[in-house]
Write a protein that holds these residues in place. Structure first.
Motif, mmCIF file in Angstrom:
data_model
loop_
_atom_site.group_PDB
_atom_site.id
_atom_site.type_symbol
_atom_site.label_atom_id
_atom_site.label_comp_id
_atom_site.label_asym_id
_atom_site.label_seq_id
_atom_site.Cartn_x
_atom_site.Cartn_y
_atom_site.Cartn_z
ATOM 1 N N THR A 225 -21.590 21.254 -12.720
ATOM 2 C CA THR A 225 -20.504 21.193 -13.702
ATOM 3 C C THR A 225 -19.624 19.984 -13.467
ATOM 4 O O THR A 225 -19.262 19.267 -14.412
ATOM 5 N N ALA B 148 -21.469 16.857 -14.555
ATOM 6 C CA ALA B 148 -21.598 16.767 -16.016
ATOM 7 C C ALA B 148 -20.279 16.354 -16.657
ATOM 8 O O ALA B 148 -20.245 15.425 -17.479
ATOM 9 N N ILE B 149 -19.183 17.000 -16.273
ATOM 10 C CA ILE B 149 -17.903 16.702 -16.927
ATOM 11 C C ILE B 149 -17.400 15.323 -16.531
ATOM 12 O O ILE B 149 -16.917 14.558 -17.383
ATOM 13 N N ALA C 237 -19.397 12.738 -18.315
ATOM 14 C CA ALA C 237 -19.111 12.781 -19.756
ATOM 15 C C ALA C 237 -17.802 12.079 -20.061
ATOM 16 O O ALA C 237 -17.684 11.362 -21.066
ATOM 17 N N ILE C 238 -16.797 12.270 -19.179
ATOM 18 C CA ILE C 238 -15.528 11.558 -19.386
ATOM 19 C C ILE C 238 -15.744 10.054 -19.242
ATOM 20 O O ILE C 238 -15.201 9.253 -20.006
ATOM 21 N N VAL D 72 -18.400 8.428 -19.988
ATOM 22 C CA VAL D 72 -19.058 7.939 -21.204
ATOM 23 C C VAL D 72 -18.017 7.509 -22.224
ATOM 24 O O VAL D 72 -18.129 6.465 -22.864
ATOM 25 N N SER E 25 -22.039 3.252 -20.566
ATOM 26 C CA SER E 25 -21.908 4.547 -21.223
ATOM 27 C C SER E 25 -23.262 5.243 -21.346
ATOM 28 O O SER E 25 -23.372 6.447 -21.108
ATOM 29 N N VAL E 26 -24.292 4.466 -21.698
ATOM 30 C CA VAL E 26 -25.632 5.061 -21.809
ATOM 31 C C VAL E 26 -26.084 5.596 -20.460
ATOM 32 O O VAL E 26 -26.624 6.714 -20.369
ATOM 33 N N LEU F 34 -24.334 8.756 -19.671
ATOM 34 C CA LEU F 34 -24.832 9.857 -20.495
ATOM 35 C C LEU F 34 -26.159 10.381 -19.939
ATOM 36 O O LEU F 34 -26.430 11.586 -19.993
ATOM 37 N N THR G 246 -25.255 12.741 -17.249
ATOM 38 C CA THR G 246 -24.848 14.021 -17.836
ATOM 39 C C THR G 246 -26.057 14.852 -18.240
ATOM 40 O O THR G 246 -26.103 16.062 -18.004
ATOM 41 N N PHE G 247 -27.062 14.198 -18.828
ATOM 42 C CA PHE G 247 -28.238 14.940 -19.266
ATOM 43 C C PHE G 247 -29.010 15.502 -18.079
ATOM 44 O O PHE G 247 -29.547 16.613 -18.148
ATOM 45 N N LEU H 177 -27.234 18.582 -17.046
ATOM 46 C CA LEU H 177 -27.513 19.700 -17.960
ATOM 47 C C LEU H 177 -28.918 20.245 -17.722
ATOM 48 O O LEU H 177 -29.141 21.454 -17.826
ATOM 49 N N HIS I 253 -28.638 22.613 -15.035
ATOM 50 C CA HIS I 253 -28.131 23.895 -15.525
ATOM 51 C C HIS I 253 -29.250 24.716 -16.157
ATOM 52 O O HIS I 253 -29.309 25.933 -15.985
ATOM 53 N N HIS J 179 -36.065 18.653 -22.111
ATOM 54 C CA HIS J 179 -34.776 17.952 -22.190
ATOM 55 C C HIS J 179 -34.854 16.598 -21.490
ATOM 56 O O HIS J 179 -34.416 15.574 -22.033
ATOM 57 N N TYR K 140 -34.576 13.569 -24.077
ATOM 58 C CA TYR K 140 -33.289 12.879 -24.061
ATOM 59 C C TYR K 140 -33.307 11.680 -23.128
ATOM 60 O O TYR K 140 -33.119 10.542 -23.561
#
Lengths: 167, 106
Positions: A12, A15-16, A19-20, A22, A31-32, A35, A38-39, A42, A45, A58, A62
Motif C-alpha cells: 500500500t 502504491a500510494i 502514485a503521488i 506520478v 511519471s511513466v 506508474l 504502482t502497477f 497492485l 495486491h 495485469h 499494463y
C-alpha cells in the motif's frame, strides 16, 4: 501482527507513494516509470488476494504493453523534458481541495457501508486460471467474443487516426 | 497466503482504492499535460479493478474477476485510440497542452 498485514502495508505504501509521484513529477518519462512501480504494487495486491491469473495479466498488459506504448509516444513527440509552463496557483489549489473533498466524501460514505468482516468465502481458488477460465468460457462467452470486435475496431481506429492525410 | 480474508478487513482495501482513485482525480485536475492526464485515468481504472478483485475474493464470487478482465480489455483499446488521437493533436497544434485545445469552448 500477521505477515500478510506487513505485506499489505508495504504494498500500500509503495502504491500510494509512487502514485503521488506520478502526479507531482514534472518529467513525463519519470511519471511513466513511477506508474509502472504502482502497477507492480497492485499486482502484488492481486497475488495477496489469491488472484494469480489477474496478476499475470495485469503485469503483461499494463507494464508490458500500455506503458511501453506511453513511452513510445513520449519519445516520438520528444517530450522527455520539463516543458510544462508555470501556471497560476489558484487552479492548483482548487484541484487539491476538490480531490481532497472528493476523497473525504467517499471515505465518509463507505466507512459505514459494512461493519466488520464479510463472511469468509468458502472457495479460495476462484482466482486460478482453471476456475476463471471455466467461468469465462461458460457464462461470459458472448462478451468475450464481442471484445474481439472491440479490439478490431480499436485497431482500425488507431491506424486510421495516425496515418498521414493523403492530399 | 490463503488467510488474507481472515487478517485484513475489507475496509482497508476500500480505503486504499479510494485514496488511489482520488490521486487519479487530482492528477486529472492538476496537470496540463494530456499524456499525464491519460496516465491518471489509467490509475483510476486500476483502483476500481483492485476493489473489484477484493470484493470478488471476500465474497467468493469469480464474476468480479471476469469483469476486471474485461475492464483491462477496454482499457487497452482506449489507450491505443487515445494515444493515436494525441499524436493527431500534436501533429496539428505542435503541443499537447490541454489549454491550447479550446476550439470547442464558446
Amino acid at each position: 501482527m500477521p505477515i500478510t498485514q506487513y505485506i499489505f502495508f508495504f504494498l500500500t505504501f509503495v502504491a500510494i507513494f509512487s502514485a503521488i509521484l506520478v502526479v507531482i513529477d514534472k518529467n513525463p518519462v519519470h511519471s511513466v516509470l513511477y506508474l509502472i512501480v504502482t502497477f507492480f504494487a497492485l499486482a502484488g495486491h492481486y497475488l495477496l488476494l489469491n488472484a494469480q491469473f489477474l496478476a499475470a495479466v495485469h503485469i503483461i498488459v499494463y507494464a508490458g504493453a500500455i506503458m511501453v506504448l506511453f513511452l513510445y509516444v513520449i519519445m516520438m513527440l520528444n517530450l522527455n523534458k520539463e516543458i510544462e509552463p508555470h501556471k497560476k496557483n489558484i487552479p492548483k489549489f482548487a484541484a487539491v481541495i476538490a480531490s481532497g473533498v472528493f476523497m473525504l466524501c467517499l471515505i465518509a460514505l463507505l466507512t459505514n457501508a459494512q461493519k466488520g468482516m464479510l463472511p469468509a468465502a468458502q472457495n479460495e481458488n476462484i482466482g486460478l486460471v482453471e476456475n476463471l477460465g471455466k467461468v469465462l468460457f461458460r457464462e461470459y462467452m458472448l462478451p468475450f467474443e464481442v471484445s474481439s470486435i472491440l479490439f478490431l475496431a480499436a485497431m482500425v481506429g488507431a491506424v486510421f487516426l495516425s496515418k498521414k492525410e493523403i492530399n | 497466503m490463503n488467510n488474507v480474508i481472515l487478517n485484513i478487513p475489507i475496509q482497508w482495501y476500500i480505503y486504499l482504492t479510494v485514496i488511489l482513485f482520488s490521486i487519479g482525480v487530482l492528477g486529472v485536475l492538476f496537470r496540463r499535460n494530456a499524456i499525464i492526464i491519460f496516465m491518471c485515468v489509467e490509475l483510476m481504472l486500476n483502483a476500481v479493478n483492485l476493489l473489484m478483485v477484493a470484493f470478488s475474493r471476500y465474497l467468493g464470487d469469480s464474476g468480479g474477476q471476469v469483469f476486471v478482465f474485461f475492464i483491462m480489455v477496454v482499457a487497452a483499446a482506449e489507450v491505443s485510440v487515445g494515444l493515436a488521437i494525441l499524436m493527431m493533436i500534436y501533429r496539428n497544434t505542435k503541443s499537447i497542452d490541454i489549454d491550447d485545445l479550446n476550439k470547442l469552448k464558446w
